[in-house]
Write a protein that holds these residues in place. Structure first.
Motif, mmCIF file in Angstrom:
data_model
loop_
_atom_site.group_PDB
_atom_site.id
_atom_site.type_symbol
_atom_site.label_atom_id
_atom_site.label_comp_id
_atom_site.label_asym_id
_atom_site.label_seq_id
_atom_site.Cartn_x
_atom_site.Cartn_y
_atom_site.Cartn_z
ATOM 1 N N ILE A 1 0.855 -1.184 0.000
ATOM 2 C CA ILE A 1 0.000 0.000 0.000
ATOM 3 C C ILE A 1 0.891 1.234 0.000
ATOM 4 N N TYR A 2 0.729 2.065 -1.014
ATOM 5 C CA TYR A 2 1.482 3.317 -1.104
ATOM 6 C C TYR A 2 0.575 4.438 -0.624
ATOM 7 N N THR A 3 1.068 5.217 0.357
ATOM 8 C CA THR A 3 0.208 6.218 0.991
ATOM 9 C C THR A 3 0.948 7.523 1.257
ATOM 10 N N GLU A 4 0.136 8.549 1.473
ATOM 11 C CA GLU A 4 0.660 9.757 2.090
ATOM 12 C C GLU A 4 0.852 9.373 3.559
ATOM 13 N N ASN A 5 1.745 10.051 4.240
ATOM 14 C CA ASN A 5 2.040 9.704 5.622
ATOM 15 C C ASN A 5 1.144 10.521 6.558
ATOM 16 N N ASN A 6 -0.047 10.008 6.868
ATOM 17 C CA ASN A 6 -1.006 10.747 7.689
ATOM 18 C C ASN A 6 -1.356 9.995 8.970
ATOM 19 N N ILE A 7 -1.613 10.749 10.016
ATOM 20 C CA ILE A 7 -2.008 10.184 11.309
ATOM 21 C C ILE A 7 -3.392 9.556 11.187
ATOM 22 N N GLY A 8 -3.573 8.398 11.816
ATOM 23 C CA GLY A 8 -4.883 7.750 11.860
ATOM 24 C C GLY A 8 -5.132 6.755 10.750
ATOM 25 N N GLU B 1 9.983 10.001 -2.621
ATOM 26 C CA GLU B 1 10.008 10.911 -1.468
ATOM 27 C C GLU B 1 8.596 11.276 -1.012
ATOM 28 N N ASN B 2 8.390 11.319 0.284
ATOM 29 C CA ASN B 2 7.117 11.682 0.931
ATOM 30 C C ASN B 2 5.998 10.669 0.714
ATOM 31 N N VAL B 3 6.345 9.468 0.275
ATOM 32 C CA VAL B 3 5.340 8.410 0.110
ATOM 33 C C VAL B 3 5.772 7.221 0.955
ATOM 34 N N SER B 4 4.854 6.744 1.794
ATOM 35 C CA SER B 4 5.124 5.579 2.631
ATOM 36 C C SER B 4 4.664 4.314 1.927
ATOM 37 N N ILE C 1 -2.605 6.088 -2.159
ATOM 38 C CA ILE C 1 -2.326 6.391 -3.564
ATOM 39 C C ILE C 1 -2.652 5.169 -4.421
ATOM 40 N N LYS C 2 -2.166 4.000 -3.998
ATOM 41 C CA LYS C 2 -2.424 2.761 -4.737
ATOM 42 C C LYS C 2 -2.143 1.576 -3.827
ATOM 43 N N LEU D 1 3.823 7.472 -9.191
ATOM 44 C CA LEU D 1 4.244 8.260 -8.041
ATOM 45 C C LEU D 1 5.077 9.471 -8.451
ATOM 46 N N GLU D 2 5.811 9.348 -9.544
ATOM 47 C CA GLU D 2 6.570 10.502 -10.030
ATOM 48 C C GLU D 2 5.617 11.646 -10.347
#
Length: 175
Positions: free
Chosen positions: A11-18, A45-48, A75-76, A170-171
């Motif tokens: 799982i590719y994500t933005e790094n958000n709380i919760g 960069e900036n994607v977990s 993201i995906k 992601l780019e």
């Protein structure tokens, strides 16, 4: 009836709380046990990237992926079979130092398992082993006879054998 398989979910994500709570709730609501979970930075960069291992049917897996992708920060999400991935786990064992010097068998176990000694002090030593879950479990059984002071194992880390189209996607996300 569909066959139950082990799947590695990426799982590719933005790094958000919760987000962890919401994603784990997707599995919990469906009574799916998470075998392991790992979170790390990704190649972008900036994607977990989260790596989750579960056992279920492919039909259920597809439904879960659909639910995961509905989360705003995701993201995906992908799922892969064991054959489609290259994966490892890692573990640490803490044992009494005297075992290292008094028990030749412990030295042999460490050497034969390709584990490595991370630190040694007067009271304890720590060894690290990376490999497949079965290799780590075997080493645990062999060392358990001598008394393990502490043990921890990581979640799976994995890459796919095939190219992941996510990098191009992601780019675009990055700009």
């Amino acid at each position: 009836m569909s066959e139950i398989n082990m799947y590695t979910v990426s799982i590719y994500t933005e790094n958000n709380i919760g987000l962890l709570n919401r994603i784990s709730a997707i599995f919990q609501r469906r009574h799916i046990n998470i075998e392991s979970i790992n979170s790390s930075v990704s190649e972008i960069e900036n994607v977990s990237k989260w790596t989750i291992v579960v056992k279920l049917t492919e039909v259920r897996m597809k439904k879960v992926i659909g639910q995961i992708e509905k989360q705003v920060e995701v993201i995906k999400a992908y799922y892969h079979t064991e054959e489609e991935t290259i994966y490892q786990e890692s573990c640490l064992f803490k044992l009494r130092t005297n075992l290292l010097y008094d028990e030749r068998e412990v030295q042999n176990i460490i050497k034969e398992s390709n584990a490595r000694i991370v630190t040694v002090n007067r009271d304890f030593f720590v060894i690290e082993k990376s490999g497949l879950k079965e290799e780590l479990e075997l080493l645990h059984r062999e060392l358990n006879v001598f008394g393990i002071m502490q043990f921890t194992r990581s979640g799976r880390i994995a890459v796919t054998k095939d190219e992941m189209k996510i990098s191009k996607m992601l780019e675009a996300f990055q700009h």
